[in-house]
Design a protein around this motif. Sequence first.
Motif, PDB file in Angstrom:
ATOM      1  N   PHE A  72       0.842  -1.204   0.000  1.00  0.00           N
ATOM      2  CA  PHE A  72       0.000   0.000   0.000  1.00  0.00           C
ATOM      3  C   PHE A  72       0.871   1.246   0.000  1.00  0.00           C
ATOM      4  N   GLY A  73       1.882   1.256   0.856  1.00  0.00           N
ATOM      5  CA  GLY A  73       2.775   2.406   0.928  1.00  0.00           C
ATOM      6  C   GLY A  73       3.484   2.666  -0.384  1.00  0.00           C
ATOM      7  N   ALA A  74       3.895   1.583  -1.069  1.00  0.00           N
ATOM      8  CA  ALA A  74       4.575   1.736  -2.354  1.00  0.00           C
ATOM      9  C   ALA A  74       3.612   2.256  -3.414  1.00  0.00           C
ATOM     10  N   LEU A  78       4.213   6.705  -0.726  1.00  0.00           N
ATOM     11  CA  LEU A  78       4.474   7.300   0.582  1.00  0.00           C
ATOM     12  C   LEU A  78       5.943   7.630   0.799  1.00  0.00           C
ATOM     13  N   ALA A  79       6.816   6.991   0.051  1.00  0.00           N
ATOM     14  CA  ALA A  79       8.244   7.291   0.192  1.00  0.00           C
ATOM     15  C   ALA A  79       8.577   8.702  -0.275  1.00  0.00           C
ATOM     16  N   ASP A  80       7.712   9.281  -1.110  1.00  0.00           N
ATOM     17  CA  ASP A  80       7.984  10.598  -1.678  1.00  0.00           C
ATOM     18  C   ASP A  80       7.172  11.719  -1.035  1.00  0.00           C
ATOM     19  N   LEU A  81       6.258  11.353  -0.147  1.00  0.00           N
ATOM     20  CA  LEU A  81       5.448  12.371   0.523  1.00  0.00           C
ATOM     21  C   LEU A  81       6.215  12.996   1.679  1.00  0.00           C
ATOM     22  N   HIS A  82       5.714  14.139   2.158  1.00  0.00           N
ATOM     23  CA  HIS A  82       6.236  14.697   3.404  1.00  0.00           C
ATOM     24  C   HIS A  82       6.071  13.638   4.481  1.00  0.00           C
ATOM     25  N   LEU A  83       7.031  13.520   5.381  1.00  0.00           N
ATOM     26  CA  LEU A  83       7.026  12.447   6.367  1.00  0.00           C
ATOM     27  C   LEU A  83       5.739  12.427   7.187  1.00  0.00           C
ATOM     28  N   VAL A 135       8.900   1.509   4.675  1.00  0.00           N
ATOM     29  CA  VAL A 135       8.419   1.893   3.348  1.00  0.00           C
ATOM     30  C   VAL A 135       9.368   2.886   2.698  1.00  0.00           C
ATOM     31  N   ARG A 136       9.882   3.837   3.466  1.00  0.00           N
ATOM     32  CA  ARG A 136      10.696   4.896   2.901  1.00  0.00           C
ATOM     33  C   ARG A 136      12.160   4.497   2.723  1.00  0.00           C
TER      34      ARG A 136
END
Length: 329
Positions: A72-74, A78-83, A135-136
């Motif tokens: 889901f995170g990928a 989510l790796a590219d969003l603000h933390l 995820v990040r």
Amino acid sequence: MRWRTTFTLAKVSACVVVTVVALAALASWQAQPPTSTVVDETVAAASEPPAAPGPAAWTSEDWTIFEEKVRFGAEEGLADLHLGEAIVRLAESFVGATYTPGTLEVPGRERLVINFREFDCVTLVENVLALTRFVREDGAEVLADPVEARSRYEAHLEQVRYRGGTLDGYPSRLHYFSEWLTDNASRGLLRLVTGELEPATDHESVRFMSEHPDAYRQLAEPGVFDAIVAMEQRLGHAPDRLYVPQDRIAQVADRIRDGDVIAATSTVEGLDVAHTGFAVWRDGALHLLHAPLVGRVVEISERPLAERILSIGSQDGIMVGRPVEPPRP
């Protein structure tokens, strides 16, 4: 001087407390708050060395949920969003999960507990933060090697749950959440922002665990009670704790961001924090995404955070920690 509630089992409703207190009030449960402490060197020298930690245990359901959340995170980038936004998106995916206190209190020696099926307020925060890091930093491609994926996730979870990021017996678990905040901040995993929010000072010492040893099975083990007392004394010599009083929360809410860790301070004598969760902004109001009381599920609070704290007699303010990207090796 903060007003304090004399400890009564029937009166307190919280999470860090609830794991011990609310369950004790039900009389049919035995549980402890979901946090831990490190053995003081003087105590360690006088007691038996702690047994090596047992291996983390993953059920097939835990692995399935973990895999789903990572994918889901990928898919959601989510790796590219603000933390903070990534944290909230992952936390929201657990809304509806069962609240169950005491999930860390497994039989035998202290080990890293993996449980994505049910949460208390602290284990929700810990698992969401560890998942966000996975995820990040690691990514869905690591899932192709389940042994490696489990190992990396366990390392992230151990980092946030134990003092100094190292599991070294029951006392190494960060039992008092104010220390959870400062310990994680000392290792660059979050930044304490309470001091920027017009705080007051809490001078009271923490002593809840040592004053209620019957609520903690592990305190009967050799050396553990003394280690907990030594930890409480060490925390008593630390700088006074800062907190935002309940009547100031609304005034400073605009300085709190999505994904900030919120710790609701306690009016119970000897206890620092009663409940935890994540800050979430909805329709212009600051709410709490959290695992609440027994019989309920992970949710976003109906009331804004300031109103919620004001309505609960066992809570009187908040501490705030802002997760940050950990330093790169």
